[in-house]
Design a protein around this motif. Sequence first.
Motif, PDB file in Angstrom:
ATOM      1  N   ASP A 286       0.958  -1.174  -0.114  1.00 50.23           N
ATOM      2  CA  ASP A 286       0.149   0.159   0.132  1.00 50.23           C
ATOM      3  C   ASP A 286       0.932   1.065  -0.001  1.00 50.23           C
ATOM      4  O   ASP A 286       2.131   1.043   0.084  1.00 50.23           O
ATOM      5  CB  ASP A 286      -0.897   0.047   1.252  1.00 50.23           C
ATOM      6  CG  ASP A 286      -0.271  -0.026   2.474  1.00 50.23           C
ATOM      7  OD1 ASP A 286       0.559   0.745   2.805  1.00 50.23           O
ATOM      8  OD2 ASP A 286      -0.968  -0.789   3.252  1.00 50.23           O
ATOM      9  N   LYS A 293      -4.564   3.795  -1.453  1.00 49.49           N
ATOM     10  CA  LYS A 293      -5.052   2.550  -1.970  1.00 49.49           C
ATOM     11  C   LYS A 293      -4.037   1.417  -1.417  1.00 49.49           C
ATOM     12  O   LYS A 293      -2.628   1.551  -1.247  1.00 49.49           O
ATOM     13  CB  LYS A 293      -5.475   2.314  -3.433  1.00 49.49           C
ATOM     14  CG  LYS A 293      -6.335   3.032  -3.906  1.00 49.49           C
ATOM     15  CD  LYS A 293      -6.542   2.959  -5.161  1.00 49.49           C
ATOM     16  CE  LYS A 293      -7.835   3.504  -5.891  1.00 49.49           C
ATOM     17  NZ  LYS A 293      -8.115   3.282  -7.403  1.00 49.49           N
ATOM     18  N   GLY A 294      -4.313   0.256  -1.356  1.00 46.86           N
ATOM     19  CA  GLY A 294      -3.596  -1.117  -1.205  1.00 46.86           C
ATOM     20  C   GLY A 294      -4.036  -2.017  -2.314  1.00 46.86           C
ATOM     21  O   GLY A 294      -5.094  -2.056  -2.732  1.00 46.86           O
ATOM     22  N   GLU A 313      -7.636  -4.179  -5.817  1.00 43.04           N
ATOM     23  CA  GLU A 313      -7.152  -2.920  -5.110  1.00 43.04           C
ATOM     24  C   GLU A 313      -8.346  -2.409  -4.461  1.00 43.04           C
ATOM     25  O   GLU A 313      -9.501  -2.672  -4.735  1.00 43.04           O
ATOM     26  CB  GLU A 313      -6.749  -1.818  -6.190  1.00 43.04           C
ATOM     27  CG  GLU A 313      -5.453  -2.130  -6.899  1.00 43.04           C
ATOM     28  CD  GLU A 313      -5.163  -0.840  -7.930  1.00 43.04           C
ATOM     29  OE1 GLU A 313      -5.892   0.237  -7.776  1.00 43.04           O
ATOM     30  OE2 GLU A 313      -4.443  -0.901  -8.692  1.00 43.04           O
TER      31      GLU A 313
END
Length: 428
Positions: A286, A293-294, A313
């Motif tokens: 992330d 986001k990750g 995502e």
Amino acid sequence: MRPIPSRLLAALIVSLVPVAGAAADWPGWRGPTGLGYSDEKDLPRTWSAMKGDNILWKTLLHGGRQKNQDFTSPGWSSPIVWKDRVFITTAVFPPGLTREERKGVIAEHHVLCFDVKDGRQLWDTVLPPGKLVTLVENVYHGYAVPTPCTDGTLVFALFGSGVLAALDLDGKIVWREELPRLRDTDQGVCSSPILYEDTVIVPALQDKGLRALDKKTGKLRWQQNINPRNTMTTPALIRINGRLQLIHYAGGIMGCDPKSGDILWTCRAPSSHSSPVFGDGWLYADEGHAGQKGAAIDPTGAGNVSKTHVRWEARVEGVAGSSAIFVDGHIYRSSGRNFIRCWSMKTGELVHEISAPRITRSASPIATPDGRLYWASPGRTYVLKATPKLEVLATNDLDDGADYTSAAIAAGRIYIKGTSYLWCIGKK
């Protein structure tokens, strides 16, 4: 509660540890695997600076907090442990300087060694700094942010002035190298050095990717020729399908050959300020910032896998300076403002969250085989059961600065570097 079976975690550590040495040592950033796993069980759940509960010793650090002075931390680097010794780095400005007066001044670089039995300082080596001036107004950075590493013969220390050095276990400088730079000022270096076979791998400062130097001499072995560079995150060595990959973030995620630095695959997925996470055959990364986001990535591809190997995502509120951890199908990390959250590695779904008032958000968690997660820090520590319910087992306060250091664990003890003290926590 579902503890991690000891034999499984031990096997995980053995399969992931890239350097020689006992898994019980803590030889670098995030421990023997570089991913935050310890094989220690039955560690203390509670401690208190005020009452002295489970505080085996504390040692005053130079550069600690002083009245009417700002930004006096001895550095954000974390401790490492090898056998009967604890090693730390610090960077200390001349006393009495204000933040404004420190601009253009390079802090004094120290590598220190302590006895694990009683915290007695064994040596303190002052390292001649490099020429790179860190912008001190950026509190995330400084001269002693990278955590050192060791192979049990040499200790390798990287500082924000652009200098890397190897010292023997008696504190003698074996070699010292200044990394190439394009200009004389910079936002700083957060990445920690890591070891692979007979090389030490570090970030390039202002130009091209990672560099590998010979452990014995400091001479260049290989240099990546990539853009952009990333000095914020520490790469990790992870065995994937029987092959050891060097996982690094630079304009996305990449898997590299640690022998040569050659890039095996790249992926334009969220990544920036946190270290890699690996579990169930998937990489998680992330951006390490709130509101970002990750992503979960299949690390078995070749070439550019951005369109084919991203599993999911999701919005992940990370915290700069901290990393996540994987346990039993789930990802855990400090998140947002005073939260701990849990996501499914399979789907990216947010499974659960709890409020964690006063948690040192930038501390990275450590998982133990008896099913605990430790967000151990010099501020407020949270100890949780490693399940999606996020049951809090204990909170503990050292009140020694809520900074960005993470703990080291070895031989039943927890070592924490605070603003003023080095702490050793264990059962009395």
